[in-house]
Design a protein around this motif. Structure first.
Motif, PDB file in Angstrom:
ATOM      1  N   ARG A 135     -10.361  -4.860   6.116  1.00  0.00           N
ATOM      2  CA  ARG A 135     -11.421  -3.860   6.063  1.00  0.00           C
ATOM      3  C   ARG A 135     -11.024  -2.743   5.099  1.00  0.00           C
ATOM      4  N   ARG A 136     -11.955  -1.795   4.925  1.00  0.00           N
ATOM      5  CA  ARG A 136     -11.648  -0.624   4.098  1.00  0.00           C
ATOM      6  C   ARG A 136     -12.150   0.642   4.788  1.00  0.00           C
ATOM      7  N   THR A 137     -11.729   0.844   5.993  1.00  0.00           N
ATOM      8  CA  THR A 137     -12.136   1.996   6.794  1.00  0.00           C
ATOM      9  C   THR A 137     -11.319   3.229   6.428  1.00  0.00           C
ATOM     10  N   MET A 138     -11.647   4.345   7.046  1.00  0.00           N
ATOM     11  CA  MET A 138     -10.858   5.566   6.878  1.00  0.00           C
ATOM     12  C   MET A 138      -9.392   5.313   7.214  1.00  0.00           C
ATOM     13  N   GLN A 139      -9.189   4.551   8.292  1.00  0.00           N
ATOM     14  CA  GLN A 139      -7.823   4.294   8.731  1.00  0.00           C
ATOM     15  C   GLN A 139      -7.056   3.446   7.710  1.00  0.00           C
ATOM     16  N   ASP A 140      -7.734   2.462   7.139  1.00  0.00           N
ATOM     17  CA  ASP A 140      -7.086   1.637   6.119  1.00  0.00           C
ATOM     18  C   ASP A 140      -6.701   2.491   4.912  1.00  0.00           C
ATOM     19  N   PHE A 141      -7.610   3.360   4.492  1.00  0.00           N
ATOM     20  CA  PHE A 141      -7.326   4.248   3.374  1.00  0.00           C
ATOM     21  C   PHE A 141      -6.156   5.165   3.700  1.00  0.00           C
ATOM     22  N   ALA A 142      -6.155   5.728   4.892  1.00  0.00           N
ATOM     23  CA  ALA A 142      -5.082   6.649   5.284  1.00  0.00           C
ATOM     24  C   ALA A 142      -3.721   5.961   5.275  1.00  0.00           C
ATOM     25  N   HIS A 143      -3.654   4.739   5.749  1.00  0.00           N
ATOM     26  CA  HIS A 143      -2.385   4.016   5.752  1.00  0.00           C
ATOM     27  C   HIS A 143      -1.918   3.719   4.326  1.00  0.00           C
ATOM     28  N   GLN A 144      -2.859   3.465   3.426  1.00  0.00           N
ATOM     29  CA  GLN A 144      -2.483   3.247   2.027  1.00  0.00           C
ATOM     30  C   GLN A 144      -1.914   4.524   1.417  1.00  0.00           C
ATOM     31  N   MET A 145      -2.473   5.676   1.759  1.00  0.00           N
ATOM     32  CA  MET A 145      -1.964   6.936   1.227  1.00  0.00           C
ATOM     33  C   MET A 145      -0.578   7.254   1.789  1.00  0.00           C
ATOM     34  N   ARG A 146      -0.346   6.922   3.052  1.00  0.00           N
ATOM     35  CA  ARG A 146       0.992   7.142   3.610  1.00  0.00           C
ATOM     36  C   ARG A 146       2.001   6.225   2.932  1.00  0.00           C
ATOM     37  N   TRP A 147       1.615   4.981   2.659  1.00  0.00           N
ATOM     38  CA  TRP A 147       2.503   4.068   1.944  1.00  0.00           C
ATOM     39  C   TRP A 147       2.826   4.614   0.552  1.00  0.00           C
ATOM     40  N   LEU A 148       1.828   5.154  -0.114  1.00  0.00           N
ATOM     41  CA  LEU A 148       2.026   5.699  -1.456  1.00  0.00           C
ATOM     42  C   LEU A 148       3.060   6.823  -1.445  1.00  0.00           C
ATOM     43  N   VAL A 149       2.953   7.702  -0.469  1.00  0.00           N
ATOM     44  CA  VAL A 149       3.843   8.857  -0.376  1.00  0.00           C
ATOM     45  C   VAL A 149       5.244   8.464   0.082  1.00  0.00           C
ATOM     46  N   ASP A 150       5.324   7.648   1.134  1.00  0.00           N
ATOM     47  CA  ASP A 150       6.616   7.375   1.768  1.00  0.00           C
ATOM     48  C   ASP A 150       7.392   6.232   1.121  1.00  0.00           C
ATOM     49  N   THR A 151       6.689   5.240   0.588  1.00  0.00           N
ATOM     50  CA  THR A 151       7.363   4.057   0.060  1.00  0.00           C
ATOM     51  C   THR A 151       7.363   3.999  -1.461  1.00  0.00           C
ATOM     52  N   ALA A 152       6.218   4.215  -2.067  1.00  0.00           N
ATOM     53  CA  ALA A 152       6.132   4.094  -3.526  1.00  0.00           C
ATOM     54  C   ALA A 152       6.749   5.289  -4.244  1.00  0.00           C
ATOM     55  N   TYR A 153       6.533   6.498  -3.714  1.00  0.00           N
ATOM     56  CA  TYR A 153       7.019   7.709  -4.394  1.00  0.00           C
ATOM     57  C   TYR A 153       7.690   8.664  -3.408  1.00  0.00           C
ATOM     58  N   PRO A 154       8.757   8.234  -2.744  1.00  0.00           N
ATOM     59  CA  PRO A 154       9.375   9.096  -1.727  1.00  0.00           C
ATOM     60  C   PRO A 154      10.046  10.343  -2.301  1.00  0.00           C
ATOM     61  N   HIS A 155      10.370  10.329  -3.599  1.00  0.00           N
ATOM     62  CA  HIS A 155      11.083  11.466  -4.188  1.00  0.00           C
ATOM     63  C   HIS A 155      10.168  12.376  -5.011  1.00  0.00           C
ATOM     64  N   ALA A 156       8.902  12.063  -5.083  1.00  0.00           N
ATOM     65  CA  ALA A 156       7.969  12.888  -5.855  1.00  0.00           C
ATOM     66  C   ALA A 156       7.634  14.172  -5.093  1.00  0.00           C
ATOM     67  N   THR A 157       7.433  15.247  -5.829  1.00  0.00           N
ATOM     68  CA  THR A 157       6.999  16.506  -5.217  1.00  0.00           C
ATOM     69  C   THR A 157       5.564  16.390  -4.738  1.00  0.00           C
ATOM     70  N   VAL A 158       4.726  15.811  -5.584  1.00  0.00           N
ATOM     71  CA  VAL A 158       3.326  15.569  -5.237  1.00  0.00           C
ATOM     72  C   VAL A 158       2.842  14.385  -6.065  1.00  0.00           C
ATOM     73  N   VAL A 159       2.009  13.555  -5.467  1.00  0.00           N
ATOM     74  CA  VAL A 159       1.411  12.430  -6.183  1.00  0.00           C
ATOM     75  C   VAL A 159      -0.040  12.794  -6.457  1.00  0.00           C
ATOM     76  N   ARG A 160      -0.398  12.807  -7.733  1.00  0.00           N
ATOM     77  CA  ARG A 160      -1.766  13.150  -8.121  1.00  0.00           C
ATOM     78  C   ARG A 160      -2.568  11.854  -8.243  1.00  0.00           C
ATOM     79  N   VAL A 161      -3.571  11.727  -7.404  1.00  0.00           N
ATOM     80  CA  VAL A 161      -4.308  10.473  -7.273  1.00  0.00           C
ATOM     81  C   VAL A 161      -5.707  10.619  -7.870  1.00  0.00           C
ATOM     82  N   VAL A 162      -6.026   9.743  -8.823  1.00  0.00           N
ATOM     83  CA  VAL A 162      -7.375   9.677  -9.390  1.00  0.00           C
ATOM     84  C   VAL A 162      -8.142   8.619  -8.599  1.00  0.00           C
ATOM     85  N   LEU A 163      -9.300   8.980  -8.077  1.00  0.00           N
ATOM     86  CA  LEU A 163     -10.073   8.059  -7.244  1.00  0.00           C
ATOM     87  C   LEU A 163     -11.551   8.450  -7.283  1.00  0.00           C
ATOM     88  N   ASP A 164     -12.409   7.551  -6.832  1.00  0.00           N
ATOM     89  CA  ASP A 164     -13.844   7.823  -6.894  1.00  0.00           C
ATOM     90  C   ASP A 164     -14.303   8.553  -5.633  1.00  0.00           C
TER      91      ASP A 164
END
Length: 210
Positions: free
Chosen positions: A76-105
């Motif tokens: 699915r693509r619910t709010m919860q699915d989106f939220a889990h993707q954002m947590r993955w982005l922050v914690d796994t993909a870019y754990p050392h970044a100060t801030v991740v700037r996300v371009v999205l629609d």
């Protein structure tokens, strides 16, 4: 529009990476009859009839400056699915970044509120502090470079019939690995001055100033 184009024009900053995010869905289609393999002088032949096997959602991240991409497959693509993707982005993909700037629609789930709908307030705030959303204008999702990355996947591994989730995951992961190893970058050439020239109708005050 200019906010997004400014991001694309900035020098690369590993502590404040710019990541493009998008999502799409694909059908799982099962052949009713076994396709005939290709033979000399004759291409592979596939019967027009198929059986629907449901749909899957694809979340795509790409960092155009480094040639990195990642695709997650969900039911699915619910709010919860989106939220889990954002947590993955922050914690796994870019754990050392100060801030991740996300371009999205402007899809209604693409909001910080989705974090609070999914996680306890303390956890939602922790994730939100590591994110900075930059939304493309309405009817201008083409400004999101993730759409270019998706077009590569669509042509390469999503155009044929994929009978089940395992096959879909295998095809997507193989192409993801191939592109990441090659560090395939997107050569974006549309800047703010191009926008002001080609889309001058969106700048009603510009004529008056000239």
């Amino acid at each position: 529009m200019e906010d997004v184009l400014d991001l694309y024009a900035e020098p690369y900053d590993s502590e404040r990476p710019v990541v493009c995010f998008d999502e799409t869905s694909t059908q799982l289609l099962v052949d009713v009859r076994e396709p005939l393999p290709p033979q000399p002088g004759r291409p592979r032949r596939q019967d027009y009839e198929y059986r629907r096997g449901g749909t899957r959602n694809l979340f795509l991240f790409c960092e155009p400056r480094t040639g990195w991409c990642h695709v997650a497959i969900t039911e699915r693509r619910t709010m919860q699915d989106f939220a889990h993707q954002m947590r993955w982005l922050v914690d796994t993909a870019y754990p050392h970044a100060t801030v991740v700037r996300v371009v999205l629609d402007n899809l209604n789930t693409h909001r910080m509120a989705s974090l609070y709908e999914t996680f306890p307030a303390v956890e939602a705030r922790r994730i939100a502090k590591c994110l900075e959303f930059h939304h493309t204008p309405k009817h201008a999702s083409w400004l999101n470079m993730a759409e270019i990355e998706f077009s590569v996947f669509s042509r390469s591994c999503l155009s044929g019939r994929l009978p089940d989730e395992a096959t879909l995951c295998g095809e997507v992961q193989a192409l993801e690995m191939e592109r990441n190893e090659a560090q395939a970058r997107i050569n974006w050439r549309f800047g703010i001055q191009d926008a002001r020239t080609k889309l001058h109708r969106l700048y009603p005050s510009q004529t008056k100033l000239d």
